[in-house]
Design a protein around this motif. Structure first.
Motif, mmCIF file in Angstrom:
data_model
loop_
_atom_site.group_PDB
_atom_site.id
_atom_site.type_symbol
_atom_site.label_atom_id
_atom_site.label_comp_id
_atom_site.label_asym_id
_atom_site.label_seq_id
_atom_site.Cartn_x
_atom_site.Cartn_y
_atom_site.Cartn_z
ATOM 1 N N SER A 205 -3.864 3.327 -9.829
ATOM 2 C CA SER A 205 -4.639 2.236 -9.216
ATOM 3 C C SER A 205 -5.435 1.479 -10.267
ATOM 4 C CB SER A 205 -5.576 2.789 -8.142
ATOM 5 O OG SER A 205 -6.694 3.460 -8.709
ATOM 6 N N LYS A 206 -5.904 2.193 -11.290
ATOM 7 C CA LYS A 206 -6.719 1.566 -12.324
ATOM 8 C C LYS A 206 -5.877 0.872 -13.393
ATOM 9 C CE LYS A 206 -10.627 2.663 -10.550
ATOM 10 N NZ LYS A 206 -11.452 1.595 -9.951
ATOM 11 N N CYS B 175 -2.704 9.174 -8.668
ATOM 12 C CA CYS B 175 -2.891 8.004 -7.802
ATOM 13 C C CYS B 175 -4.058 7.149 -8.288
ATOM 14 C CB CYS B 175 -3.124 8.453 -6.356
ATOM 15 S SG CYS B 175 -1.657 9.142 -5.560
ATOM 16 N N TYR B 176 -5.139 7.808 -8.628
ATOM 17 C CA TYR B 176 -6.305 7.085 -9.143
ATOM 18 C C TYR B 176 -5.952 6.345 -10.436
ATOM 19 C CZ TYR B 176 -10.731 6.296 -11.521
ATOM 20 O OH TYR B 176 -11.772 5.730 -12.213
ATOM 21 N N LYS C 61 0.837 -1.196 0.000
ATOM 22 C CA LYS C 61 0.000 0.000 0.000
ATOM 23 C C LYS C 61 0.877 1.254 0.000
ATOM 24 C CE LYS C 61 -4.626 1.003 1.296
ATOM 25 N NZ LYS C 61 -5.772 0.332 1.916
ATOM 26 N N ASN D 263 -8.931 1.847 -1.805
ATOM 27 C CA ASN D 263 -7.929 1.794 -2.862
ATOM 28 C C ASN D 263 -8.358 2.716 -3.992
ATOM 29 O OD1 ASN D 263 -5.842 1.146 -4.585
ATOM 30 N ND2 ASN D 263 -6.670 -0.855 -5.167
ATOM 31 N N GLY D 264 -7.428 3.541 -4.455
ATOM 32 C CA GLY D 264 -7.711 4.426 -5.572
ATOM 33 C C GLY D 264 -8.683 5.534 -5.229
ATOM 34 N N ASN E 126 -2.789 -1.245 -11.087
ATOM 35 C CA ASN E 126 -3.197 -1.939 -9.852
ATOM 36 C C ASN E 126 -2.352 -1.572 -8.638
ATOM 37 O OD1 ASN E 126 -5.317 -3.522 -11.069
ATOM 38 N ND2 ASN E 126 -3.705 -4.768 -12.007
ATOM 39 N N ASN F 16 -2.004 -0.137 -5.154
ATOM 40 C CA ASN F 16 -2.907 0.033 -4.013
ATOM 41 C C ASN F 16 -2.542 1.345 -3.310
ATOM 42 O OD1 ASN F 16 -4.594 -0.214 -1.822
ATOM 43 N ND2 ASN F 16 -3.930 -2.264 -1.250
#
Length: 357
Positions: free
Chosen positions: A198-199, A194-195, A146, A270-271, A202, A204
């Protein structure tokens, strides 16, 4: 090290270990990177991990990223020569992209002074945007469990609604044509990065939107409002406000922050972003003016008074937002901040006195 800091680290450590809502022992034998490790929050977080090592045998290896290692303030007996500490002395955006077997990253590195945002807006934007890009790449390469990206309440921008606490999705207008916006606009872009990571990759990651943090460990030269009021109490000097003082207080004590961080770290978030705030003071000492009056009347025992200099040119550099933030998402994780603003101010005065202010 200041005894109030040691007592705080001991209290937070025991709360985390003895609590039944998260399993802090998952951090044992892990490798943790902290960027901005010489700042207030970064140094307190590093010392919390070192305290867990020293008192409870956690054997956490720390990778501490700083611009100037001479500003590192670590628990006695710990240095960059320790087997558990590696210091990377360079801007975060200049870190090498390598596999360091990192388990968790706490990204705190960023400019923090309003004057710097205005005088060096390009450098501010570059540091924040290129910094988060490098940290996200490190997270991807190291397959971290994370990443916590420390953001700011400033990303919310301006709103006409000062009565409804703002939820994480309630972003408002930011003026792109002001140098001062270099900080919140870049922080908003950092959250978007960051988003995206995460997409697409992946990673976290969660962005923590911080409010003002108060408590032992703060730099004695910090010139934000809490320190100013505390120093006025210590010096028996009147508190001068350059606004009408109606700005809403948005704060959290450093002990509550250090504890609350791990409820985010071990959550399923997450995200996304989360407000980190103590909302227990709404309706009490909830504005800058009320805090000034409390400091003068209660802590200083009416030996000083609050006066106003609203016409001063210095007023122009202040952010006078009256926004309040919604704490529901944070509180749903199972942690409720405990330390009030009144307690925080009294403790801050004691800490600064002990530090020789």
């Amino acid at each position: 090290m200041n005894k109030l800091v040691i007592n705080l680290l001991d209290s937070v450590s025991k709360n985390l270990i003895n609590g039944d809502k998260i399993n802090i022992s998952e951090l044992k034998e892990s490798t943790i990177m902290i960027t901005g490790a010489s700042g207030f929050i970064g140094s307190m977080l590093a010392n919390l991990f070192l305290y867990l090592n020293e008192k409870f045998g956690y054997n956490i290896k720390l990778i501490l990223n700083v611009r100037d290692k001479s500003k590192l303030s670590l628990l006695k007996g710990n240095s960059e020569c320790s087997d558990f500490i590696q210091v990377l002395e360079k801007p975060v955006e200049d870190l090498e992209l390598e596999d360091l077997n990192i388990d968790y990253i706490f990204h705190l590195a960023a400019p923090t002074q309003s004057k710097y945002f205005v005088d060096y807006p390009v450098e501010t934007a570059d540091s924040i945007v290129f910094g988060i890009k490098k940290v996200l790449e490190l997270s991807r390469v190291n397959n971290v469990k994370k990443l916590l990206n420390f953001s700011t309440m400033e990303i919310y921008g301006d709103t006409d609604d000062y009565t409804t606490p703002q939820k994480e999705e309630s972003l408002c207008h930011l003026d792109l044509y002001k140098e001062r916006s270099s900080y919140p606009v870049s922080k908003r872009m950092a959250e978007h990065y960051c988003y995206l990571y995460s997409k697409e990759f992946n990673v976290n990651v969660v962005s923590l939107r911080l409010v003002q943090v108060i408590g032992p460990g703060v730099n004695v030269d910090d010139n934000r409002v809490f320190n100013q009021f505390a120093k006025s109490v210590i010096y028996n000097s009147d508190i001068e406000l350059n606004t009408d003082g109606s700005q809403k207080l948005a704060f959290i004590h450093i002990a509550d922050l250090l504890e609350g961080i791990f409820y985010v770290l071990f959550s399923n978030l997450n995200g996304e972003a989360i407000n980190i705030i103590n909302s227990s003071n709404f309706g009490g000492v909830d504005t800058i003016r009320k805090l000034a009056e409390y400091s003068a009347s209660v802590i200083a025992k009416n030996k000083i008074k609050v006066c106003f200099n609203i016409d001063s040119k210095i007023n122009k550099k202040y952010i006078t937002s009256k926004r309040v933030l919604n704490s529901d998402k944070f509180y749903r994780l199972g942690f409720i901040p405990k330390i009030t603003i009144e307690q925080s101010m009294k403790e801050l005065v004691s800490y600064l006195v002990e530090e020789g202010v």
